[in-house]
Scaffold this active site. Structure first.
Site, PDB file in Angstrom:
ATOM      1  CG  ASN A  43      -1.887   1.097   1.290  1.00 52.21           C
ATOM      2  OD1 ASN A  43      -1.861   1.997   0.444  1.00 52.21           O
ATOM      3  ND2 ASN A  43      -2.765   1.070   2.277  1.00 52.21           N
ATOM      4  CG  HIS A  95     -12.453   5.175   1.914  1.00 52.19           C
ATOM      5  ND1 HIS A  95     -13.019   6.337   2.386  1.00 52.19           N
ATOM      6  CD2 HIS A  95     -11.145   5.259   2.214  1.00 52.19           C
ATOM      7  CE1 HIS A  95     -12.094   7.092   2.945  1.00 52.19           C
ATOM      8  NE2 HIS A  95     -10.930   6.465   2.849  1.00 52.19           N
ATOM      9  NE  ARG A 121      -6.301   1.701  -0.378  1.00 53.05           N
ATOM     10  CZ  ARG A 121      -6.653   2.333   0.706  1.00 53.05           C
ATOM     11  NH1 ARG A 121      -5.910   2.257   1.778  1.00 53.05           N
ATOM     12  NH2 ARG A 121      -7.757   3.032   0.727  1.00 53.05           N
ATOM     13  NE  ARG A 147      -8.235  13.760   1.608  1.00 50.29           N
ATOM     14  CZ  ARG A 147      -8.331  12.437   1.457  1.00 50.29           C
ATOM     15  NH1 ARG A 147      -9.190  11.936   0.608  1.00 50.29           N
ATOM     16  NH2 ARG A 147      -7.567  11.631   2.151  1.00 50.29           N
ATOM     17  CD  GLU A 194      -8.758   0.309   3.752  1.00 53.09           C
ATOM     18  OE1 GLU A 194      -8.191   0.161   4.860  1.00 53.09           O
ATOM     19  OE2 GLU A 194      -9.125   1.419   3.332  1.00 53.09           O
TER      20      GLU A 194
END
Ligand code: ADP
Length: 403
Positions: free
Chosen positions: A11, A183, A95, A243, A381
Site C-alpha cells: 500500500n 474506500h 492497493r 480535505r 483493506e
C-alpha cells in the site's frame, strides 16, 4: 497457496510504503508480519517491521539521504529475501486508488495494464503515481512475480448509472467525468464481514461510514455498493482531516475569479488546509480536537457530525430504508463521542445506541430496542487485497495447470 508461500500486500502513498505478509493457516489467511517505510523524500526516512505478535523484528534509518519509492522498494525486496523464513512469494497485491471505468475487479498487472493505469493519473494525481511506482519496481526487479492490482473504485462500479452520473452534458461526462467513489476495499471487506456477524445482514440495506483521515460513507445493498459520498475525486463528501468534502462548485469559481487564486493554491486549500484542520485551526487529528476545550475544536467536530448525519439521510434515501449502520476507520473505530453524536442525530431513523457498549468498545453498540443495529468493525483493506491476490493466484495456477 502452499504452506511455504506468502502473499505480500503493498500500500504505497505519497510519502510511505506499507506492506503486510500473509500466510495460510487452517484454510484462513493469517497476518505474519507487517511494516512500513515512512517519510520518503525527507532525508529522515525510516523502516520498521513487526511480527504477528506486534513486536518489532527490524528497524532501519536513512539519515540524511532522501529515499525514493524505488529505493524503498529495493530495500523491502532485500528485506523480504532475508526474512521470509524460506517462504516464496505467491503474489503481490497492490492497493491502487483508481481503476477508472476499465477495471471493476482485481487485475493481473503487467506492462500493458500498467500503461493503462498510468493514463488514469490525471483522475487521481495525488495517489495513482505513488500506487503504481512499486508495481514498476517489481516488474523491473522480478518480472516473474505475479502482481495483482486491487482498486478503491472497483466496489462502486456496481452502483446504478444514476448514482454515478453528474448532471453535465455528454461532451463532458464522456471524458470519464462521473462519480467513482473510493474506500471501496474497506467497504468490500465490511460487506464480507457483516453476514458472518449476523447472517440476516447478507441482503440488508447498510450504511457504512469509513471515518479516518480520509472519510466517506457508502450505501450497500445485499453486499453491493449503491451510492457513496466520494465522487469524481476523494475530496468530495464528508469533511476530512484536511480535505473540505463537498463544497458548492461556485466556491471554486469565486476563489479563481475574485481572490485570483492559482490552481495549485486552490488544490492546497481544498486538500490540505480544510476539513477538521481548516475549521479548527488547531489540528486534523480527532484525538487532539476531542482533548481541546477550544470552541473552534468543538465547531470542527460538530460540523463533521452534522455532515455525517446529512449524508446518512441521503444514503438511507438511496437505499429506500436502513437495516444496519456500521462505523470503521480510525475515528469510527475509536471515537465513542463521534459515534454517540451521529447515532443521537439518527434517532429519526430508529437508531438507539447502548451508551455502555459504545463507551467500552463493543462490536455491536445498538440498544436492544434499536430499529437499526449499529456495528463497529475494524477496517482491513490489506486482508481484502490479500484475499483477492490469493484468488487470482489460484486462478492463474488452474489456468497454468490446464494449459
Ligand atoms: P487514515 O485515513 O490515514 O488511514 P486512520 O483510519 O488511521 O487514518 O484515522 C486517523 C484518525 O483517527 C485521526 O483523526 C485520529 O485522531 C483518529 N483516532 C485514532 N484513535 C482515536 C481515538 N482513540 N479517539 C478519537 N479519534 C481517534
Amino acid at each position: 497457496m502452499q504452506a511455504a508461500e506468502t502473499i505480500v500486500v503493498v500500500n504505497a502513498g505519497s510519502s510511505s510504503i506499507k506492506f503486510s505478509l500473509y500466510g495460510e493457516r487452517e484454510g484462513e489467511l493469517a497476518l505474519l508480519m507487517k511494516g512500513k517505510v515512512e517519510k520518503l523524500y525527507t532525508g529522515d526516512a525510516y523502516f520498521v517491521a513487526t511480527g504477528e505478535d506486534g513486536v518489532s523484528v527490524a528497524e532501519h534509518r536513512w539519515q540524511g539521504a532522501a529515499i525514493s519509492h524505488e529505493t524503498a522498494m529495493r530495500f523491502l525486496f532485500d528485506f523480504a529475501h532475508t526474512h521470509l523464513d524460506g517462504r516464496t512469494v505467491a503474489a503481490i497485491g497492490h492497493r491502487i486508488v483508481h481503476g477508472g471505468t476499465l477495471f471493476s475487479a482485481p487485475v493481473r498487472l503487467d506492462a500493458d495494464v500498467l500503461a493503462q493505469l498510468e493514463r488514469l493519473i490525471p483522475l487521481a494525481p495525488l495517489h495513482q503515481p505513488h500506487n503504481l511506482a512499486p508495481v514498476r519496481s517489481v516488474l523491473e526487479m522480478a518480472p516473474e512475480v505475479l502482481q495483482i492490482g486491487c482498486f478503491d473504485t472497483a466496489f462502486h462500479t456496481a452502483q446504478p448509472e444514476l448514482a454515478q452520473a453528474f448532471a453535465l452534458p455528454p461532451s463532458i461526462t464522456s471524458l470519464g467525468i462521473r462519480r467513482y467513489g473510493f474506500h471501496g476495499l474497506s467497504y468490500e471487506y465490511l460487506a464480507s464481514q457483516l453476514p458472518e456477524l449476523d447472517h440476516s445482514l447478507d441482503k440488508a440495506r447498510v450504511v457504512a461510514a469509513h471515518l479516518g483521515n480520509g472519510a466517506s460513507m457508502c450505501a450497500i445493498h445485499a453486499g453491493r455498493s449503491v451510492a457513496s459520498t466520494m465522487g469524481f475525486t476523494a475530496v468530495d463528501g464528508l469533511p476530512m482531516g484536511t480535505r473540505c468534502g463537498s463544497v458548492d462548485p461556485g466556491v471554486v469559481l469565486f476563489l479563481q475569479s475574485e481572490l485570483k487564486m492559482e490552481q495549485g493554491e486552490i488544490e492546497r486549500l481544498l486538500y490540505q488546509q480544510s476539513g477538521l484542520l481548516g475549521v479548527s485551526g488547531i489540528s486534523s487529528d480527532m484525538r487532539t480536537l476531542e482533548a481541546s476545550s477550544d470552541p473552534r475544536a468543538r465547531l470542527a467536530i460538530d460540523l463533521f457530525v452534522y455532515r455525517i448525519g446529512r449524508e446518512l439521510g441521503s444514503l438511507a434515501a438511496a437505499l429506500g430504508g436502513l437495516d444496519a449502520l456500521v462505523f470503521t476507520g480510525g475515528i469510527g473505530e475509536n471515537s465513542a463521542r463521534v459515534r454517540a453524536a451521529v447515532c443521537r442525530d439518527a434517532a429519526w431513523l430508529g437508531v438507539r445506541i447502548d451508551a455502555a457498549a459504545n463507551e467500552s468498545g463493543q462490536a455491536c453498540i445498538s440498544a436492544p430496542d434499536s430499529a437499526v443495529p449499529v456495528w463497529v468493525l475494524p477496517a482491513n483493506e490489506e486482508l481484502m487485497i490479500a484475499r483477492h491476490a490469493l484468488e487470482m493466484q489460484r486462478k492463474a495456477q488452474q489456468k497454468g495447470g490446464r494449459a
